[in-house]
Design a protein around this motif. Structure first.
Motif, mmCIF file in Angstrom:
data_model
loop_
_atom_site.group_PDB
_atom_site.id
_atom_site.type_symbol
_atom_site.label_atom_id
_atom_site.label_comp_id
_atom_site.label_asym_id
_atom_site.label_seq_id
_atom_site.Cartn_x
_atom_site.Cartn_y
_atom_site.Cartn_z
ATOM 1 N N GLU A 223 0.811 -1.223 0.000
ATOM 2 C CA GLU A 223 0.000 0.000 0.000
ATOM 3 C C GLU A 223 0.842 1.269 0.000
ATOM 4 O O GLU A 223 0.299 2.368 0.012
ATOM 5 C CB GLU A 223 -0.936 0.002 1.215
ATOM 6 C CG GLU A 223 -1.903 -1.157 1.231
ATOM 7 C CD GLU A 223 -2.802 -1.179 0.001
ATOM 8 O OE1 GLU A 223 -3.229 -0.106 -0.450
ATOM 9 O OE2 GLU A 223 -3.078 -2.283 -0.503
ATOM 10 N N ASN A 224 2.177 1.124 0.053
ATOM 11 C CA ASN A 224 3.070 2.276 0.023
ATOM 12 C C ASN A 224 3.077 3.046 1.346
ATOM 13 O O ASN A 224 3.519 4.192 1.396
ATOM 14 C CB ASN A 224 2.690 3.227 -1.108
ATOM 15 C CG ASN A 224 3.848 3.583 -1.980
ATOM 16 O OD1 ASN A 224 4.479 2.708 -2.537
ATOM 17 N ND2 ASN A 224 4.143 4.853 -2.088
ATOM 18 N N SER A 225 2.590 2.451 2.413
ATOM 19 C CA SER A 225 2.462 3.144 3.694
ATOM 20 C C SER A 225 3.792 3.657 4.228
ATOM 21 O O SER A 225 3.912 4.826 4.603
ATOM 22 C CB SER A 225 1.837 2.220 4.742
ATOM 23 O OG SER A 225 0.564 1.814 4.317
ATOM 24 N N LEU A 226 4.797 2.790 4.296
ATOM 25 C CA LEU A 226 6.092 3.206 4.826
ATOM 26 C C LEU A 226 6.752 4.218 3.897
ATOM 27 O O LEU A 226 7.326 5.208 4.355
ATOM 28 C CB LEU A 226 6.997 1.998 5.047
ATOM 29 C CG LEU A 226 8.325 2.290 5.716
ATOM 30 C CD1 LEU A 226 8.117 2.894 7.108
ATOM 31 C CD2 LEU A 226 9.161 1.028 5.824
ATOM 32 N N TYR A 227 6.681 3.970 2.607
ATOM 33 C CA TYR A 227 7.247 4.918 1.636
ATOM 34 C C TYR A 227 6.621 6.300 1.826
ATOM 35 O O TYR A 227 7.315 7.314 1.794
ATOM 36 C CB TYR A 227 7.015 4.429 0.208
ATOM 37 C CG TYR A 227 7.991 3.385 -0.259
ATOM 38 C CD1 TYR A 227 8.985 3.697 -1.177
ATOM 39 C CD2 TYR A 227 7.927 2.073 0.199
ATOM 40 C CE1 TYR A 227 9.885 2.741 -1.614
ATOM 41 C CE2 TYR A 227 8.823 1.119 -0.222
ATOM 42 C CZ TYR A 227 9.804 1.456 -1.134
ATOM 43 O OH TYR A 227 10.695 0.508 -1.557
ATOM 44 N N ASP A 228 5.307 6.319 2.022
ATOM 45 C CA ASP A 228 4.611 7.592 2.238
ATOM 46 C C ASP A 228 5.031 8.231 3.554
ATOM 47 O O ASP A 228 5.313 9.434 3.609
ATOM 48 C CB ASP A 228 3.094 7.388 2.211
ATOM 49 C CG ASP A 228 2.566 6.997 0.842
ATOM 50 O OD1 ASP A 228 3.288 7.182 -0.163
ATOM 51 O OD2 ASP A 228 1.434 6.481 0.783
ATOM 52 N N TYR B 41 8.841 -8.741 -11.945
ATOM 53 C CA TYR B 41 7.982 -8.324 -10.848
ATOM 54 C C TYR B 41 7.342 -6.982 -11.174
ATOM 55 O O TYR B 41 8.030 -6.017 -11.459
ATOM 56 C CB TYR B 41 8.772 -8.232 -9.540
ATOM 57 C CG TYR B 41 9.384 -9.558 -9.170
ATOM 58 C CD1 TYR B 41 8.606 -10.550 -8.595
ATOM 59 C CD2 TYR B 41 10.716 -9.830 -9.424
ATOM 60 C CE1 TYR B 41 9.142 -11.785 -8.276
ATOM 61 C CE2 TYR B 41 11.262 -11.063 -9.101
ATOM 62 C CZ TYR B 41 10.477 -12.034 -8.530
ATOM 63 O OH TYR B 41 10.999 -13.248 -8.224
ATOM 64 N N ILE B 42 6.035 -6.950 -11.124
ATOM 65 C CA ILE B 42 5.274 -5.734 -11.391
ATOM 66 C C ILE B 42 4.729 -5.230 -10.055
ATOM 67 O O ILE B 42 4.122 -5.994 -9.309
ATOM 68 C CB ILE B 42 4.122 -6.009 -12.377
ATOM 69 C CG1 ILE B 42 4.693 -6.476 -13.712
ATOM 70 C CG2 ILE B 42 3.261 -4.761 -12.552
ATOM 71 C CD1 ILE B 42 3.642 -6.937 -14.702
ATOM 72 N N PRO B 43 4.957 -3.952 -9.738
ATOM 73 C CA PRO B 43 4.425 -3.422 -8.473
ATOM 74 C C PRO B 43 2.908 -3.498 -8.439
ATOM 75 O O PRO B 43 2.242 -3.450 -9.477
ATOM 76 C CB PRO B 43 4.879 -1.956 -8.479
ATOM 77 C CG PRO B 43 5.931 -1.849 -9.517
ATOM 78 C CD PRO B 43 5.683 -2.943 -10.506
ATOM 79 N N PRO B 44 2.332 -3.586 -7.227
ATOM 80 C CA PRO B 44 0.872 -3.659 -7.101
ATOM 81 C C PRO B 44 0.173 -2.420 -7.665
ATOM 82 O O PRO B 44 -0.933 -2.523 -8.175
ATOM 83 C CB PRO B 44 0.628 -3.770 -5.600
ATOM 84 C CG PRO B 44 1.925 -4.085 -4.981
ATOM 85 C CD PRO B 44 2.990 -3.708 -5.944
ATOM 86 N N ARG B 45 0.825 -1.273 -7.557
ATOM 87 C CA ARG B 45 0.263 -0.028 -8.095
ATOM 88 C C ARG B 45 1.229 0.517 -9.138
ATOM 89 O O ARG B 45 2.444 0.536 -8.932
ATOM 90 C CB ARG B 45 0.081 1.003 -6.972
ATOM 91 C CG ARG B 45 -0.939 0.579 -5.953
ATOM 92 C CD ARG B 45 -1.211 1.585 -4.857
ATOM 93 N NE ARG B 45 -0.543 2.862 -4.981
ATOM 94 C CZ ARG B 45 -0.224 3.625 -3.942
ATOM 95 N NH1 ARG B 45 -0.485 3.232 -2.719
ATOM 96 N NH2 ARG B 45 0.363 4.783 -4.122
ATOM 97 N N GLN B 46 0.694 0.965 -10.255
ATOM 98 C CA GLN B 46 1.523 1.420 -11.368
ATOM 99 C C GLN B 46 2.477 2.546 -10.955
ATOM 100 O O GLN B 46 3.635 2.569 -11.372
ATOM 101 C CB GLN B 46 0.630 1.875 -12.521
ATOM 102 C CG GLN B 46 1.386 2.165 -13.789
ATOM 103 C CD GLN B 46 0.454 2.491 -14.934
ATOM 104 O OE1 GLN B 46 -0.680 2.880 -14.741
ATOM 105 N NE2 GLN B 46 0.945 2.336 -16.139
ATOM 106 N N ASP B 47 2.022 3.478 -10.111
ATOM 107 C CA ASP B 47 2.874 4.600 -9.727
ATOM 108 C C ASP B 47 4.065 4.166 -8.867
ATOM 109 O O ASP B 47 5.052 4.881 -8.755
ATOM 110 C CB ASP B 47 2.068 5.683 -9.003
ATOM 111 C CG ASP B 47 1.475 5.225 -7.685
ATOM 112 O OD1 ASP B 47 1.075 4.046 -7.572
ATOM 113 O OD2 ASP B 47 1.394 6.061 -6.762
#
Length: 152
Positions: A50-55, A103-109
């Motif tokens: 979900e990109n939580s830590l990155y965010d 490997y493709i990320p779950p979200r394109q961005d």
């Protein structure tokens, strides 16, 4: 990941916990560890679908911070010409296997996320490195040495 994992026992012996977080899904993280031959990866490699830590860490992201950042070619130059060179045995090992991995990320961005490397001592940040551009990574050997020094 390979360079960090090779020094994990040294870190553990000093009381330093190694944690690696990447974008992706749990099953892809497990497959990547198996693909790269990282032993016990499930103990220290985690994913952030979900990109939580990155965010929360406000890591750099976007096309401008990746491919079109002027720092990108400079980072490749630095990696190519520094001691040990860009073509380390670990990199060549990974590249030799990469043809079989996709490997493709779950979200394109997330494909345009830059990473970082951090050393924490409990709730204190000892060191923070934000990848400025593609290939502008922290040096694993320096990160491990910083973490070990922080425990002394």
């Amino acid at each position: 990941m390979i360079q960090y994992s090779k020094r994990r026992s040294e870190l553990l012996a000093a009381g330093v916990k190694l944690v690696i977080v990447s974008i992706g899904l749990p099953e892809k993280g497990k497959a990547l560890c198996e693909h790269l031959g990282i032993e016990n990866g499930e103990e220290f490699v985690f994913v952030d679908p979900e990109n939580s830590l990155y965010d929360d860490l406000d890591l750099n992201r976007g096309v401008g911070a990746t491919f079109f950042n002027p720092a990108t070619p400079l980072a490749f130059k630095d990696r190519l010409f520094r001691e040990g060179g860009m073509f380390s045995s670990e990199l060549m090992e990974v590249m030799g296997k990469w043809k079989d991995a996709f490997y493709i990320p779950p979200r394109q961005d997330q494909a345009f996320n830059q990473g970082g490397a951090f050393v924490f001592d409990n709730d204190k940040t000892v060191y923070a490195h934000y990848d400025e551009a593609t290939a502008a990574h922290a040096r694993p050997e320096e990160m491990v040495d910083l973490a070990l020094a922080a425990k002394q």
